[in-house]
Design a protein around this motif. Sequence first.
Motif, PDB file in Angstrom:
ATOM      1  N   UNK A 518       0.839  -1.209   0.000  1.00  0.00           N
ATOM      2  CA  UNK A 518       0.000   0.000   0.000  1.00  0.00           C
ATOM      3  C   UNK A 518       0.874   1.258   0.000  1.00  0.00           C
ATOM      4  N   UNK A 519       1.927   1.221   0.804  1.00  0.00           N
ATOM      5  CA  UNK A 519       2.839   2.370   0.846  1.00  0.00           C
ATOM      6  C   UNK A 519       3.519   2.555  -0.509  1.00  0.00           C
ATOM      7  N   UNK A 520       3.927   1.446  -1.146  1.00  0.00           N
ATOM      8  CA  UNK A 520       4.567   1.527  -2.459  1.00  0.00           C
ATOM      9  C   UNK A 520       3.594   2.105  -3.480  1.00  0.00           C
ATOM     10  N   UNK A 521       2.339   1.683  -3.403  1.00  0.00           N
ATOM     11  CA  UNK A 521       1.348   2.236  -4.331  1.00  0.00           C
ATOM     12  C   UNK A 521       1.120   3.721  -4.068  1.00  0.00           C
ATOM     13  N   UNK A 522       1.040   4.106  -2.801  1.00  0.00           N
ATOM     14  CA  UNK A 522       0.789   5.511  -2.458  1.00  0.00           C
ATOM     15  C   UNK A 522       1.874   6.440  -2.994  1.00  0.00           C
ATOM     16  N   UNK A 523       3.076   5.875  -3.219  1.00  0.00           N
ATOM     17  CA  UNK A 523       4.187   6.671  -3.749  1.00  0.00           C
ATOM     18  C   UNK A 523       4.272   6.609  -5.273  1.00  0.00           C
ATOM     19  N   UNK A 524       3.404   5.841  -5.902  1.00  0.00           N
ATOM     20  CA  UNK A 524       3.520   5.564  -7.333  1.00  0.00           C
ATOM     21  C   UNK A 524       2.907   6.668  -8.179  1.00  0.00           C
ATOM     22  N   UNK A 525       3.274   6.717  -9.467  1.00  0.00           N
ATOM     23  CA  UNK A 525       2.654   7.687 -10.382  1.00  0.00           C
ATOM     24  C   UNK A 525       1.143   7.532 -10.476  1.00  0.00           C
ATOM     25  N   UNK A 526       0.649   6.289 -10.464  1.00  0.00           N
ATOM     26  CA  UNK A 526      -0.794   6.063 -10.571  1.00  0.00           C
ATOM     27  C   UNK A 526      -1.530   6.687  -9.400  1.00  0.00           C
ATOM     28  N   UNK A 527      -0.952   6.560  -8.199  1.00  0.00           N
ATOM     29  CA  UNK A 527      -1.595   7.140  -7.016  1.00  0.00           C
ATOM     30  C   UNK A 527      -1.622   8.658  -7.087  1.00  0.00           C
ATOM     31  N   UNK A 528      -0.579   9.239  -7.631  1.00  0.00           N
ATOM     32  CA  UNK A 528      -0.531  10.710  -7.735  1.00  0.00           C
ATOM     33  C   UNK A 528      -1.589  11.202  -8.719  1.00  0.00           C
TER      34      UNK A 528
END
Length: 531
Positions: A518-528
């Motif tokens: 979840x943390x890795x996703x939150x830092x990802x381009x898709x999350x932004x």
Amino acid sequence: MVPPELTIDQGTLRGSTSTDLRGNTYFKFQGIPYAKPPLGELRFKAPVPAEPWTGVFDATKEGQVCYHRDLFKNGVLSGGEDCLFLNVYTKTLPSNDNNVLRPVLFWVHGGAFYMGSGNEDLYGPDFLITEDVVVVTINYRLGVLGFLSLEDPSLDVPGNAGFKDQVLALKWVQSNISKFGGDPNNVTIFGESAGGAAIHLLVLSPMTKGLFHKAIAQSGCALNPWARGTTGCEFLGPALDIEPSDEKTIYNTLMTKSVDEIFEIQETFMNNLVLSGRGAVGFVVEKNSPDPFLDDEPMNIITSGRFNQVPFMVGYTTGEGMIFDLMARQLKDFRDVVPWLFGYQRDAPDTQTAADKIKKYYLGDGEISPETVSHMYNLFTDVQFLYGIYVTAISQCAVSKAPTYLYRVSVESDLNFMKKFLKIEVPGVSHLDDVGYLFKHFATPEIKRGSFETLSIGRFVKLWTNFAKFGNPTPDNKDRLLKTVWKPVTSTKVDFLDIGQDLVAMVNPDHERMKFWKQLYDESPAAQINK
């Protein structure tokens, strides 16, 4: 015994009989065509309902499987293009004395969308049929034949033909299953691996409203990276020495090829795909299609609540990643396991940063070795299966009026055949091992009365058929076999059932690993982008 006969919309069927795990007789009707053969101008197109026949149709043997290379038969090629058949298994047939209709379990097989079938070599009904249900298994088109996607609307090949086969089979069930004693108003769809992803996609599809009433996605969902396909031209163009943008030439060329030639072309790229990338086969969001199987990105459909809000069961095995054993031992570049869903461009610096974090989390300062391979199995379990399943469960329960049940399979016994096939000895339950508790197959050992294997089969079958009957896998907390209450996922707590030596109700599966992703996703381009 006189061979059973019955009449459906298409004509009269003659079936056969067999005996279940408990030695009781049941009826079999196999190889029933539910669609016209997808040949000639129907190749790559949406399926068309099968035509009636005259006389009595011989439903005592299975139909031809869809062309594929068999994983369990030393890679032997089998099947053909005329393969849209289904099988129906039932304990009793309707009569003047018995017209009670029973819940229907409709199975979609796995195989990465390019291998497998619904036949008895892997999916015999002898366990499930001990309960008061009707079981249906199907074939659907595989590989390029089932999942070619072209954006040119004049070609009428928008993609997802293999999924549309499944939809047509469900429509066949609605029209005919009562003739076998099945209730068309109580249909549960279930499947494993690619079949699990297909089940989730059927839940998300606008084409399937009213065709089923409950769903079970085993070891697969629409958010798993391998479930997503592409316009096939990205791979087919180079293989045919045609510009990928020239869809008409690619289509016309493929229409001249035999099924064997198409498979040879397919094999030039199917085994060399990036693990984290979109595959050559799988679902696509259809463009320029008047009647799409999928009209939006799965996550958009989920978060908006625009899906079939039926009771939903989803889960995984503890060692799903064992199925990627060779890759887990030989992975060279950790960028290959950064999911495309996260929006990273492969050669961008932040992709390498994400890859380094993944390697650090699973291996620390070490490297891949026989001593660390179990950590690599965890990595492949998480990135290929568990994270998508986890997000699916918590996202759907937040908007669905129907319950979502989450499970984890940790049971180990002589029925865990895939782990034996892979010759893996570390603890864990491999991808596909759960199938051995629901279906009899070519590798099923002798089941001895009173054994742990018998107990475990009984638990699985009871949980799955309870869900089919009631939309709740443990409706009776006094059940002497199950002895537990399986609570659905809620917005405040991720309840799940661990199916192991015992059935144990737990909270937050593999919490630390899911927290990392979840943390890795939150830092990802898709999350932004989605903020």
